[in-house]
Design a protein around this motif. Structure first.
Motif, mmCIF file in Angstrom:
data_model
loop_
_atom_site.group_PDB
_atom_site.id
_atom_site.type_symbol
_atom_site.label_atom_id
_atom_site.label_comp_id
_atom_site.label_asym_id
_atom_site.label_seq_id
_atom_site.Cartn_x
_atom_site.Cartn_y
_atom_site.Cartn_z
ATOM 1 N N MET A 16 -24.418 8.508 72.281
ATOM 2 C CA MET A 16 -23.077 7.953 72.416
ATOM 3 C C MET A 16 -22.285 8.945 73.247
ATOM 4 S SD MET A 16 -20.323 6.710 69.515
ATOM 5 C CE MET A 16 -20.104 8.343 68.805
ATOM 6 N N GLY A 17 -22.004 8.577 74.488
ATOM 7 C CA GLY A 17 -21.371 9.527 75.405
ATOM 8 C C GLY A 17 -22.348 10.642 75.708
ATOM 9 N N ASP A 18 -21.979 11.867 75.386
ATOM 10 C CA ASP A 18 -22.854 13.026 75.580
ATOM 11 C C ASP A 18 -23.493 13.503 74.279
ATOM 12 O OD1 ASP A 18 -22.274 13.137 78.294
ATOM 13 O OD2 ASP A 18 -20.529 14.422 77.985
ATOM 14 N N GLU A 19 -23.321 12.744 73.212
ATOM 15 C CA GLU A 19 -23.770 13.178 71.883
ATOM 16 C C GLU A 19 -24.978 12.372 71.410
ATOM 17 O OE1 GLU A 19 -21.889 13.446 67.370
ATOM 18 O OE2 GLU A 19 -20.774 12.429 68.953
ATOM 19 N N ILE A 20 -25.995 13.073 70.940
ATOM 20 C CA ILE A 20 -27.136 12.403 70.307
ATOM 21 C C ILE A 20 -26.736 12.110 68.871
ATOM 22 C CG2 ILE A 20 -29.515 12.678 69.501
ATOM 23 C CD1 ILE A 20 -30.043 14.349 72.027
ATOM 24 N N VAL A 21 -26.720 10.828 68.521
ATOM 25 C CA VAL A 21 -26.294 10.414 67.181
ATOM 26 C C VAL A 21 -27.476 9.955 66.324
ATOM 27 C CG1 VAL A 21 -23.917 9.900 67.853
ATOM 28 C CG2 VAL A 21 -25.668 8.099 67.999
ATOM 29 N N GLY A 22 -28.663 9.952 66.898
ATOM 30 C CA GLY A 22 -29.873 9.619 66.155
ATOM 31 C C GLY A 22 -31.085 10.075 66.938
ATOM 32 N N SER A 23 -32.077 10.600 66.250
ATOM 33 C CA SER A 23 -33.311 10.985 66.928
ATOM 34 C C SER A 23 -34.449 10.948 65.923
ATOM 35 C CB SER A 23 -33.206 12.375 67.567
ATOM 36 O OG SER A 23 -33.143 13.376 66.577
ATOM 37 N N ALA A 24 -35.638 10.616 66.433
ATOM 38 C CA ALA A 24 -36.812 10.565 65.557
ATOM 39 C C ALA A 24 -38.064 10.441 66.397
ATOM 40 C CB ALA A 24 -36.720 9.379 64.600
ATOM 41 N N TYR A 25 -39.182 10.797 65.771
ATOM 42 C CA TYR A 25 -40.487 10.506 66.345
ATOM 43 C C TYR A 25 -41.203 9.543 65.402
ATOM 44 C CZ TYR A 25 -41.895 14.370 63.228
ATOM 45 O OH TYR A 25 -42.075 15.198 62.158
ATOM 46 N N THR A 26 -42.189 8.851 65.931
ATOM 47 C CA THR A 26 -42.965 7.922 65.123
ATOM 48 C C THR A 26 -43.613 8.682 63.972
ATOM 49 O OG1 THR A 26 -43.326 6.403 66.934
ATOM 50 C CG2 THR A 26 -44.982 6.394 65.199
ATOM 51 N N GLN A 27 -43.632 8.084 62.779
ATOM 52 C CA GLN A 27 -44.129 8.775 61.591
ATOM 53 C C GLN A 27 -45.184 7.961 60.839
ATOM 54 O OE1 GLN A 27 -40.900 10.402 59.269
ATOM 55 N NE2 GLN A 27 -39.738 10.803 61.125
ATOM 56 N N GLU A 28 -45.998 7.215 61.572
ATOM 57 C CA GLU A 28 -46.998 6.361 60.920
ATOM 58 C C GLU A 28 -48.041 7.168 60.158
ATOM 59 O OE1 GLU A 28 -48.354 3.882 64.138
ATOM 60 O OE2 GLU A 28 -46.682 2.495 63.881
ATOM 61 N N ARG A 29 -48.569 8.201 60.753
ATOM 62 C CA ARG A 29 -49.597 9.006 60.075
ATOM 63 C C ARG A 29 -48.996 9.774 58.906
ATOM 64 N NH1 ARG A 29 -54.008 11.319 64.137
ATOM 65 N NH2 ARG A 29 -54.667 12.113 62.135
ATOM 66 N N THR A 30 -47.836 10.369 59.125
ATOM 67 C CA THR A 30 -47.191 11.174 58.097
ATOM 68 C C THR A 30 -46.844 10.343 56.869
ATOM 69 O OG1 THR A 30 -46.240 12.569 59.823
ATOM 70 C CG2 THR A 30 -45.249 12.727 57.641
ATOM 71 N N SER A 31 -46.290 9.158 57.096
ATOM 72 C CA SER A 31 -45.802 8.348 55.976
ATOM 73 C C SER A 31 -46.822 7.322 55.479
ATOM 74 C CB SER A 31 -44.516 7.628 56.378
ATOM 75 O OG SER A 31 -44.816 6.634 57.342
ATOM 76 N N GLY A 32 -47.856 7.049 56.288
ATOM 77 C CA GLY A 32 -48.819 6.030 55.894
ATOM 78 C C GLY A 32 -48.223 4.634 55.892
ATOM 79 N N ARG A 33 -47.219 4.432 56.737
ATOM 80 C CA ARG A 33 -46.533 3.140 56.838
ATOM 81 C C ARG A 33 -46.488 2.703 58.288
ATOM 82 N NH1 ARG A 33 -41.192 4.642 55.334
ATOM 83 N NH2 ARG A 33 -40.636 2.495 55.804
ATOM 84 N N ARG A 34 -46.160 1.443 58.515
ATOM 85 C CA ARG A 34 -46.126 0.906 59.877
ATOM 86 C C ARG A 34 -44.730 0.763 60.466
ATOM 87 N NH1 ARG A 34 -50.845 -2.688 61.744
ATOM 88 N NH2 ARG A 34 -52.527 -1.677 60.645
ATOM 89 N N LEU A 35 -43.743 0.508 59.659
ATOM 90 C CA LEU A 35 -42.404 0.240 60.186
ATOM 91 C C LEU A 35 -41.590 1.526 60.319
ATOM 92 C CD1 LEU A 35 -41.503 -3.070 58.340
ATOM 93 C CD2 LEU A 35 -42.610 -2.743 60.561
#
Length: 161
Positions: free
Chosen positions: A26-45
């Motif tokens: 939003m503008g110059d600010e990162i307001v959300g960030s993540a990497y895919t976590q399928e292996r870590t969480s054992g989930r798909r969504l």
């Protein structure tokens, strides 16, 4: 923006995840960030873009936004993530590498606008930004991860012309 998503993808790769990272800006600010976590969480969504969008939504809530939101992701968003981006009011999606099997950028870019849902509009979509760098991340993932259907899919992205 995509450079920030690549940095997040690097963190995911370091813990054995697919190198898919996303940031909501939003503008110059990162307001959300993540990497895919399928292996870590054992989930798909738990796609990177969906997690980053959720973080931004939790952080921003319904408060007025001084700038439009943009989503940058290393891999073209799937239909689920593109829909979530539009529901959050993302005005621009920028991605590095196309995903021929499940990418939904063309669907998102051509979404019809309804006058009663002014925040749910088709975003501007740009692909191919830092594409080679993203393919290199997938190359590294394929090189160090045991063969599986997901690794074969990742290899198909590495082999894209």
């Amino acid at each position: 923006m995509v450079a920030a998503a690549l940095a997040v993808a690097e963190r995911g790769l370091a813990v054995g995840e697919l190198p898919i990272g996303a940031v909501v800006v939003m503008g110059d600010e990162i307001v959300g960030s993540a990497y895919t976590q399928e292996r870590t969480s054992g989930r798909r969504l738990v796609h990177a873009d969906l997690l980053a969008l959720t973080e931004a939504d939790e952080r921003l809530g319904w408060r007025p936004r001084p700038h439009p939101l943009a989503l940058a992701v290393t891999l073209e968003p799937c239909l689920m993530c593109a829909g979530a981006a539009m529901a959050l009011g993302i005005r621009e999606i920028v991605f590095a590498l196309e995903s021929p099997g499940d990418g939904a950028a063309t669907v998102a870019a051509s979404w019809p606008t309804h006058p009663d849902l002014p925040s749910y509009v088709a975003p501007v979509v740009r692909g191919g930004v830092l594409r080679q760098e993203c393919q290199n991340l997938f190359r590294r993932y394929v090189a160090v991860t045991a063969d599986s259907p997901m690794v074969r899919w990742a290899r198909s992205l590495v082999d894209l012309p």
